[in-house]
Structure formats: C-alpha cells, structure tokens
Motif scaffolding. Structure first.
Motif, mmCIF file in Angstrom:
data_model
loop_
_atom_site.group_PDB
_atom_site.id
_atom_site.type_symbol
_atom_site.label_atom_id
_atom_site.label_comp_id
_atom_site.label_asym_id
_atom_site.label_seq_id
_atom_site.Cartn_x
_atom_site.Cartn_y
_atom_site.Cartn_z
ATOM 1 N N GLY A 1 -16.255 -3.957 6.488
ATOM 2 C CA GLY A 1 -16.556 -5.073 7.403
ATOM 3 C C GLY A 1 -17.204 -6.177 6.715
ATOM 4 O O GLY A 1 -17.952 -6.040 5.699
ATOM 5 N N TYR A 2 -16.857 -7.500 7.298
ATOM 6 C CA TYR A 2 -17.288 -8.731 6.415
ATOM 7 C C TYR A 2 -16.852 -9.057 5.343
ATOM 8 O O TYR A 2 -17.378 -9.982 4.647
ATOM 9 N N HIS A 3 -15.863 -8.535 4.663
ATOM 10 C CA HIS A 3 -15.400 -8.465 3.317
ATOM 11 C C HIS A 3 -14.260 -9.372 3.560
ATOM 12 O O HIS A 3 -13.464 -9.277 4.417
ATOM 13 N N ASP A 4 -13.722 -9.983 2.245
ATOM 14 C CA ASP A 4 -12.375 -10.628 1.997
ATOM 15 C C ASP A 4 -11.611 -9.758 1.135
ATOM 16 O O ASP A 4 -11.628 -9.460 -0.004
ATOM 17 N N ILE A 5 -10.711 -8.954 1.897
ATOM 18 C CA ILE A 5 -9.599 -8.065 1.012
ATOM 19 C C ILE A 5 -8.417 -8.662 1.318
ATOM 20 O O ILE A 5 -7.252 -8.109 1.148
ATOM 21 N N SER A 6 -8.296 -9.982 1.426
ATOM 22 C CA SER A 6 -6.928 -10.639 1.352
ATOM 23 C C SER A 6 -6.019 -10.033 0.185
ATOM 24 O O SER A 6 -6.584 -10.367 -1.044
ATOM 25 N N GLY A 7 -4.639 -10.071 0.211
ATOM 26 C CA GLY A 7 -3.660 -10.058 -0.671
ATOM 27 C C GLY A 7 -3.642 -8.483 -1.411
ATOM 28 O O GLY A 7 -2.954 -8.373 -2.158
ATOM 29 N N ARG A 8 -4.464 -7.713 -0.926
ATOM 30 C CA ARG A 8 -4.742 -6.249 -1.473
ATOM 31 C C ARG A 8 -3.676 -5.443 -0.857
ATOM 32 O O ARG A 8 -3.265 -5.387 0.202
ATOM 33 N N ASP A 9 -3.334 -4.323 -1.659
ATOM 34 C CA ASP A 9 -2.410 -3.449 -1.188
ATOM 35 C C ASP A 9 -3.019 -1.846 -0.810
ATOM 36 O O ASP A 9 -3.796 -1.391 -1.770
ATOM 37 N N PHE A 10 -2.900 -1.624 0.460
ATOM 38 C CA PHE A 10 -3.544 -0.352 0.788
ATOM 39 C C PHE A 10 -2.483 0.339 1.565
ATOM 40 O O PHE A 10 -2.692 1.288 2.092
ATOM 41 N N ASP B 1 -15.418 -4.956 -4.194
ATOM 42 C CA ASP B 1 -15.607 -6.025 -5.555
ATOM 43 C C ASP B 1 -14.193 -6.504 -5.987
ATOM 44 O O ASP B 1 -14.144 -7.200 -6.973
ATOM 45 N N GLY B 2 -13.291 -6.207 -5.155
ATOM 46 C CA GLY B 2 -11.844 -7.019 -5.622
ATOM 47 C C GLY B 2 -10.889 -6.055 -5.917
ATOM 48 O O GLY B 2 -9.703 -6.512 -6.077
ATOM 49 N N ALA B 3 -10.863 -4.594 -5.848
ATOM 50 C CA ALA B 3 -9.790 -3.780 -6.167
ATOM 51 C C ALA B 3 -9.046 -3.560 -5.062
ATOM 52 O O ALA B 3 -9.293 -3.434 -4.113
ATOM 53 N N ALA B 4 -7.377 -3.345 -5.466
ATOM 54 C CA ALA B 4 -6.606 -2.896 -4.417
ATOM 55 C C ALA B 4 -6.734 -1.406 -4.282
ATOM 56 O O ALA B 4 -7.323 -0.640 -5.201
ATOM 57 N N CYS B 5 -6.088 -0.815 -3.528
ATOM 58 C CA CYS B 5 -6.302 0.671 -3.497
ATOM 59 C C CYS B 5 -5.049 1.250 -2.635
ATOM 60 O O CYS B 5 -5.186 2.028 -1.684
ATOM 61 N N ALA B 6 -3.943 1.291 -3.009
ATOM 62 C CA ALA B 6 -2.682 1.737 -2.431
ATOM 63 C C ALA B 6 -3.017 3.555 -2.614
ATOM 64 O O ALA B 6 -3.408 3.904 -3.725
ATOM 65 N N GLY B 7 -2.741 4.081 -1.444
ATOM 66 C CA GLY B 7 -2.943 5.619 -1.340
ATOM 67 C C GLY B 7 -4.116 6.021 -1.490
ATOM 68 O O GLY B 7 -4.448 7.443 -2.028
ATOM 69 N N CYS B 8 -5.234 5.178 -1.412
ATOM 70 C CA CYS B 8 -6.833 5.741 -1.585
ATOM 71 C C CYS B 8 -7.206 6.492 -0.158
ATOM 72 O O CYS B 8 -6.667 6.228 0.924
ATOM 73 N N ASP B 9 -8.302 7.216 -0.343
ATOM 74 C CA ASP B 9 -8.912 7.976 0.797
ATOM 75 C C ASP B 9 -10.065 6.936 1.222
ATOM 76 O O ASP B 9 -11.216 7.049 0.180
#
Length: 162
Positions: free
Chosen positions: A47-56, A32-40
């Motif tokens: 797949g098939y999603h746009d996760i551009s510019g997010r921090d993982f 839905d658009g959230a970034a997720c640094a340090g996530c499990d």
C-alpha cells in the motif's frame, strides 16, 4: 507420542515463519522497484507505493495490502489477488486478464483503461470505483460483483448494490 506431536507442530510453525520471512523480503524488493512475476506475495504490504509498469503475472497476491497504490500499466495476468485490499488504488491501464479478484476490495479505485478479460471478480466490491473505460468486462462478471451509485461503468452495464 506427545513429544513427536509438539515437534511436528513446532516444525510447521518454523516453516510458516520462514515462508513469511521470505515473502516479506520479496515484498521489500518490490517496494524498492523490482518486478515479481510468479512470486508469492501472500499478505504483502504494498500500500501507498508506486508499482507502476511492473509484472506480477501469475503471482500470489492473495490478501495483499494495495491501498492507495499506484499501479499504472502493471501486469497482473493470471495473478491470485483474491481478498486483496485495493482501496483507492490507481490501476490505469493495468492488466487483470484471467486474474482472480474474488472478494477483493476495489472501493474508490481508478481502473481507467484496465483490462478484465476473463477475470474472476465474484464478490468484489467496486463501490465508488471508476470502471467506465475498463475493457473486457462482461455483464456476467459485473453481476457477480457489487458497487454503488458512485460506481462508474462502461456504457449499458449495471452492477448490483453492495
């Protein structure tokens, strides 16, 4: 004693189910658009999603489904992406610095301008992948991965056949 063992295994299964439920909820927020640094995000379906510019950065994306994902400028620094399925994904200018990509599938992926400084790519399959403009790759890294005749690489570099 038999009852205790059954309860122990039952509690372990409950904990595993709770953790998977939490991971699924986190993956939903990412879709839905959230970034997720340090996530499990173990085995997350992205797949098939746009996760551009997010921090993982520092996230656990082990065995994640990233087929045909668009992840331009996404940050995966120090992320565990081992065994991730990145088939056909677009990772333009993505940052994989110090990421663990061991045995991941990068078949047909586009990695133009992506950074691989100190990334672990042992056993990663880059067949048909575009790596010509990737940075930070060393010959030693590529020697631990594999590709095919359709894999494009930075000038002067080679990759073993899968």
């Amino acid at each position: 004693q038999g009852r205790r063992r059954i309860r122990f295994f039952s509690k372990r299964r409950e904990l595993r189910d709770i953790r998977q439920h939490e991971r699924d909820a986190i993956a939903g927020r990412v879709r839905d658009g959230a970034a997720c640094a340090g996530c499990d995000l173990f085995q997350a379906e992205l797949g098939y999603h746009d996760i551009s510019g997010r921090d993982f950065s520092g996230s656990r994306l082990r065995q994640a489904e990233l087929s045909l994902v668009t992840a331009d400028r996404a940050r995966f620094r120090r992320a565990n992406m081992s065994l991730a399925n990145m088939f056909g994904g677009r990772f333009s200018r993505a940052d994989f610095t110090e990421a663990n990509l061991d045995r991941a599938i990068g078949v047909g992926g586009y990695f133009g301008g992506a950074r691989f400084d100190s990334a672990r790519i042992g056993g990663m399959n880059f067949s048909g992948a575009e790596l010509a403009n990737a940075s930070g790759l060393t010959q030693a890294q590529l020697d631990a991965a594999c590709g095919d005749a359709n894999t494009t690489l930075p000038p002067g570099m080679t990759i073993p056949s899968c």
